[in-house]
Write an enzyme that holds these catalytic residues in place. Structure first.
Site, PDB file in Angstrom:
ATOM      1  N   GLU A 108       0.825  -1.209   0.000  1.00 19.41           N
ATOM      2  CA  GLU A 108       0.000   0.000   0.000  1.00 19.41           C
ATOM      3  C   GLU A 108       0.861   1.262   0.000  1.00 19.41           C
ATOM      4  OE1 GLU A 108      -2.448  -0.836   3.365  1.00 19.41           O
ATOM      5  OE2 GLU A 108      -3.481  -2.469   2.322  1.00 19.41           O
ATOM      6  N   GLU A 128      -4.467  -9.261   3.782  1.00 21.43           N
ATOM      7  CA  GLU A 128      -5.326  -8.824   4.886  1.00 21.43           C
ATOM      8  C   GLU A 128      -6.539  -9.736   5.079  1.00 21.43           C
ATOM      9  OE1 GLU A 128      -3.132  -5.088   3.565  1.00 21.43           O
ATOM     10  OE2 GLU A 128      -4.023  -6.844   2.609  1.00 21.43           O
TER      11      GLU A 128
END
Length: 247
Positions: A108, A128
């Site tokens: 990210e 995630e």
């Protein structure tokens, strides 16, 4: 010792994540140092920013061996998101040079940059969902824009690891090169941009992002809401305990 190194020379600001003993995994101190470095860059004479990681990895994601910080989870999550906000708010174009692991929050961080270069053997993943967590670094907005919504769902829902070559095929990175060619290429791109008129580069960045960022803040808010729901779930406790118990 700072967990993020910053050097500005020849119009290029080099930011290096500096927790090599933990593969530059994300901890609160690294977030604080990263934001401090970005603030310094914003007020510097640098014309371009080059983001990389010291040691064997770019950033291996959240450091699951660190104890979960106490206090307001929303404030902590929003502070992590501030890294992406400030990367995108910089007037200077930002190049990520990714080697080794770029996992979860590390991937990210790269998504928050304007250009992404990768070593062919770099390892990307968005794990995630497999850990019971939610993405928090604007991946919900930026990843579909780069690879398309169907591939973005594949990467997030399966959580599989993929190398720099695959990242390039997906459109996630601008180029994938042998590891020993990564930094020379990144510096070459940085030097070329640094020789362009800075006002023109800043306006080009701003104009291109204008159409992207109209939904950016709402995506970040939704990510925090989801993260607050998942953070203390049984699935997260189990995955975290399993990771911490590894030798």
């Amino acid at each position: 010792m700072s967990t993020v190194d910053l050097a500005v020379e020849g119009g290029i600001a080099q930011i290096r994540l500096n927790r090599p003993e933990r593969l530059n995994a994300v901890a609160p101190v690294l977030v604080d140092d990263f934001l401090t470095a970005l603030e310094e860059v914003a007020h510097s004479e640098a014309r371009v920013v080059l983001l990389s990681g010291n040691g064997r990895a770019f950033c291996a994601g959240h450091d699951l061996k660190e104890p979960t910080p106490e206090g307001d989870s929303r404030a902590r999550l929003e502070r992590l998101q501030d890294v992406t906000r400030r990367l995108r708010a910089l007037r200077q174009p930002v190049i990520a040079a990714v080697h080794g692991y770029a996992i979860g929050a590390g991937a990210e961080f790269a998504l928050g940059c304007d250009l992404i270069l990768a070593a062919e053997d770099a390892v990307f993943a968005f794990p995630e969902v497999s850990l019971g967590l939610s993405v928090t670094g604007a991946a919900s907005r930026l990843l579909p824009l780069l690879v398309g919504p169907v591939k973005a769902k594949e990467l997030l829902l399966l959580g599989d690891r993929f190398d720099g070559r695959r990242a390039h095929d997906l459109g996630l990175v601008n180029a994938a090169v042998p590891a020993d060619e990564l930094m020379p290429l990144a510096l070459g791109w940085a030097e070329k941009i640094a020789h362009h008129p800075p006002e023109a580069a800043a306006m080009a960045k701003r104009a291109l992002d204008a159409g992207i960022d109209h939904a950016f803040d709402s995506a970040l808010e939704l990510e925090v809401t989801h993260a607050l729901i998942t953070e203390h779930s049984a699935a997260v406790r189990e995955s975290t305990e399993a990771f911490r118990s590894r030798a």
